[in-house]
Design a protein around this motif. Structure first.
Motif, PDB file in Angstrom:
ATOM      1  N   GLU A  10       4.629   7.571   2.714  1.00 25.64           N
ATOM      2  CA  GLU A  10       3.251   7.612   2.227  1.00 25.64           C
ATOM      3  C   GLU A  10       3.187   8.196   0.818  1.00 25.64           C
ATOM      4  O   GLU A  10       2.404   7.735  -0.023  1.00 25.64           O
ATOM      5  CB  GLU A  10       2.370   8.422   3.171  1.00 25.64           C
ATOM      6  N   GLU A  11       4.018   9.181   0.531  1.00 27.45           N
ATOM      7  CA  GLU A  11       4.050   9.769  -0.812  1.00 27.45           C
ATOM      8  C   GLU A  11       4.462   8.729  -1.848  1.00 27.45           C
ATOM      9  O   GLU A  11       3.915   8.681  -2.947  1.00 27.45           O
ATOM     10  CB  GLU A  11       5.011  10.962  -0.834  1.00 27.45           C
ATOM     11  N   PHE A  12       5.413   7.886  -1.506  1.00 28.94           N
ATOM     12  CA  PHE A  12       5.820   6.806  -2.407  1.00 28.94           C
ATOM     13  C   PHE A  12       4.644   5.865  -2.673  1.00 28.94           C
ATOM     14  O   PHE A  12       4.364   5.500  -3.820  1.00 28.94           O
ATOM     15  CB  PHE A  12       6.985   6.015  -1.823  1.00 28.94           C
ATOM     16  N   THR A  31      -5.573  -1.402  -0.724  1.00 27.43           N
ATOM     17  CA  THR A  31      -5.333  -0.852   0.605  1.00 27.43           C
ATOM     18  C   THR A  31      -4.925   0.616   0.445  1.00 27.43           C
ATOM     19  O   THR A  31      -3.943   0.908  -0.246  1.00 27.43           O
ATOM     20  CB  THR A  31      -4.203  -1.618   1.319  1.00 27.43           C
ATOM     21  N   PRO A  32      -5.655   1.559   1.039  1.00 29.55           N
ATOM     22  CA  PRO A  32      -5.312   2.976   0.877  1.00 29.55           C
ATOM     23  C   PRO A  32      -3.870   3.257   1.313  1.00 29.55           C
ATOM     24  O   PRO A  32      -3.383   2.662   2.285  1.00 29.55           O
ATOM     25  CB  PRO A  32      -6.317   3.688   1.787  1.00 29.55           C
ATOM     26  N   SER A  33      -3.198   4.129   0.603  1.00 30.00           N
ATOM     27  CA  SER A  33      -1.794   4.425   0.908  1.00 30.00           C
ATOM     28  C   SER A  33      -1.624   4.953   2.328  1.00 30.00           C
ATOM     29  O   SER A  33      -0.614   4.676   2.983  1.00 30.00           O
ATOM     30  CB  SER A  33      -1.234   5.437  -0.098  1.00 30.00           C
ATOM     31  N   HIS A  34      -2.620   5.709   2.804  1.00 29.10           N
ATOM     32  CA  HIS A  34      -2.530   6.262   4.165  1.00 29.10           C
ATOM     33  C   HIS A  34      -2.514   5.126   5.187  1.00 29.10           C
ATOM     34  O   HIS A  34      -1.685   5.115   6.111  1.00 29.10           O
ATOM     35  CB  HIS A  34      -3.700   7.200   4.429  1.00 29.10           C
ATOM     36  N   ALA A  62      -2.667  -5.746  -5.941  1.00 30.99           N
ATOM     37  CA  ALA A  62      -1.777  -4.974  -6.813  1.00 30.99           C
ATOM     38  C   ALA A  62      -0.418  -4.695  -6.184  1.00 30.99           C
ATOM     39  O   ALA A  62       0.449  -4.100  -6.814  1.00 30.99           O
ATOM     40  CB  ALA A  62      -2.449  -3.658  -7.198  1.00 30.99           C
ATOM     41  N   GLY A  63      -0.226  -5.111  -4.924  1.00 31.51           N
ATOM     42  CA  GLY A  63       1.109  -5.051  -4.336  1.00 31.51           C
ATOM     43  C   GLY A  63       1.397  -3.908  -3.393  1.00 31.51           C
ATOM     44  O   GLY A  63       2.565  -3.655  -3.083  1.00 31.51           O
ATOM     45  N   MET A  64       0.381  -3.236  -2.879  1.00 31.93           N
ATOM     46  CA  MET A  64       0.612  -2.098  -1.988  1.00 31.93           C
ATOM     47  C   MET A  64       1.480  -2.480  -0.782  1.00 31.93           C
ATOM     48  O   MET A  64       2.486  -1.815  -0.479  1.00 31.93           O
ATOM     49  CB  MET A  64      -0.718  -1.523  -1.507  1.00 31.93           C
ATOM     50  N   LEU A  65       1.108  -3.545  -0.076  1.00 31.53           N
ATOM     51  CA  LEU A  65       1.856  -3.925   1.123  1.00 31.53           C
ATOM     52  C   LEU A  65       3.215  -4.512   0.771  1.00 31.53           C
ATOM     53  O   LEU A  65       4.193  -4.309   1.496  1.00 31.53           O
ATOM     54  CB  LEU A  65       1.047  -4.916   1.963  1.00 31.53           C
ATOM     55  N   SER A  66       3.298  -5.238  -0.331  1.00 28.81           N
ATOM     56  CA  SER A  66       4.577  -5.815  -0.752  1.00 28.81           C
ATOM     57  C   SER A  66       5.584  -4.722  -1.089  1.00 28.81           C
ATOM     58  O   SER A  66       6.748  -4.775  -0.672  1.00 28.81           O
ATOM     59  CB  SER A  66       4.373  -6.728  -1.973  1.00 28.81           C
ATOM     60  N   VAL A  67       5.150  -3.742  -1.870  1.00 27.22           N
ATOM     61  CA  VAL A  67       6.023  -2.617  -2.215  1.00 27.22           C
ATOM     62  C   VAL A  67       6.473  -1.897  -0.947  1.00 27.22           C
ATOM     63  O   VAL A  67       7.661  -1.603  -0.759  1.00 27.22           O
ATOM     64  CB  VAL A  67       5.303  -1.633  -3.160  1.00 27.22           C
ATOM     65  N   GLY A  68       5.512  -1.621  -0.067  1.00 29.73           N
ATOM     66  CA  GLY A  68       5.838  -0.904   1.170  1.00 29.73           C
ATOM     67  C   GLY A  68       6.832  -1.651   2.034  1.00 29.73           C
ATOM     68  O   GLY A  68       7.772  -1.058   2.581  1.00 29.73           O
TER      69      GLY A  68
END
Length: 211
Positions: A10-12, A31-34, A62-68
């Motif tokens: 989550e910090e990442f 999408t919120p990081s949490h 912006a790629g939140m889920l892709s990065v994760g």
């Protein structure tokens, strides 16, 4: 990095850049990081649907889920996004994390319905637009397209208030649908018409399994 602990993961994701000028017509909310961290961690630890898998992120923003997904060990991630500005931010996020197994293509998700890909994706991820009065039903259109492109499973966030409707559609489409998590989506004040600084929306994380 597939062995990341949830807290560190989550910090990442907290460092992923969001939209600079979100477009209301596209219902752009990061999408919120949490939520993203718990969503993806559940997908991997409970179902093993990310590590070494070919993953598609529909409406990737912006790629939140892709990065994760990449951080949790996906073999390759492909994001699909219609907005060129969002794609630039997406590319910056990928470069910032030094990920070489993530790509983004500019395409209208709604225009992918009749495309016949040679290979299906193991896992499809999405946080689709929930649908405004002008865009009613767009979340289900995203879902139907995701199912067409998935070989195994689709994970999608939807308002809890639509749960009964989604259950009926899953039966109609002959897919196994399971609510794997109930979450609170903290929607920050993003557009001028928002009156409150933030609003909590009850959302379900669904897993749709191809039979």
């Amino acid at each position: 990095m597939a062995c990341l602990k949830l807290k560190k993961f989550e910090e990442f994701l907290q460092t992923v850049d969001g939209f600079e000028n979100p477009k209301v017509t596209l219902e752009q909310y990061i999408t919120p990081s949490h939520i993203a961290s718990h969503m993806l961690y559940t997908i991997q630890t409970n179902y093993d649907d990310l590590e070494n898998k070919l993953v598609l992120d529909l409406g990737c923003g912006a790629g939140m889920l892709s990065v994760g997904a990449a951080l949790l060990g996906a073999a390759h991630v492909v994001g699909v996004e219609i907005d060129a500005d969002a794609i630039e931010i997406f590319k910056g996020n990928i470069e910032g994390f030094e990920l070489d197994n993530v790509d983004c293509i500019q395409w209208d998700v709604l225009g992918m319905e009749d495309i016949d890909f040679e290979h299906k994706f193991d896992t499809v991820l999405m946080n689709p637009p929930f649908g405004t009065k002008q865009n009613s039903g767009i979340d289900m259109k995203f879902l139907r397209i995701g199912l067409a492109l998935a070989d195994r499973s689709v994970y999608s966030l939807h308002k809890t208030s639509t749960r009964d409707h989604i259950k009926k559609k899953a039966i109609e489409w002959k897919v196994k649908a399971t609510v794997v998590a109930e979450l609170k989506y903290n929607l920050p004040q993003t557009y001028k018409f928002h009156k409150k600084s933030s609003v909590d929306i009850a959302v379900d994380l669904w897993r749709f399994e191809k039979r």
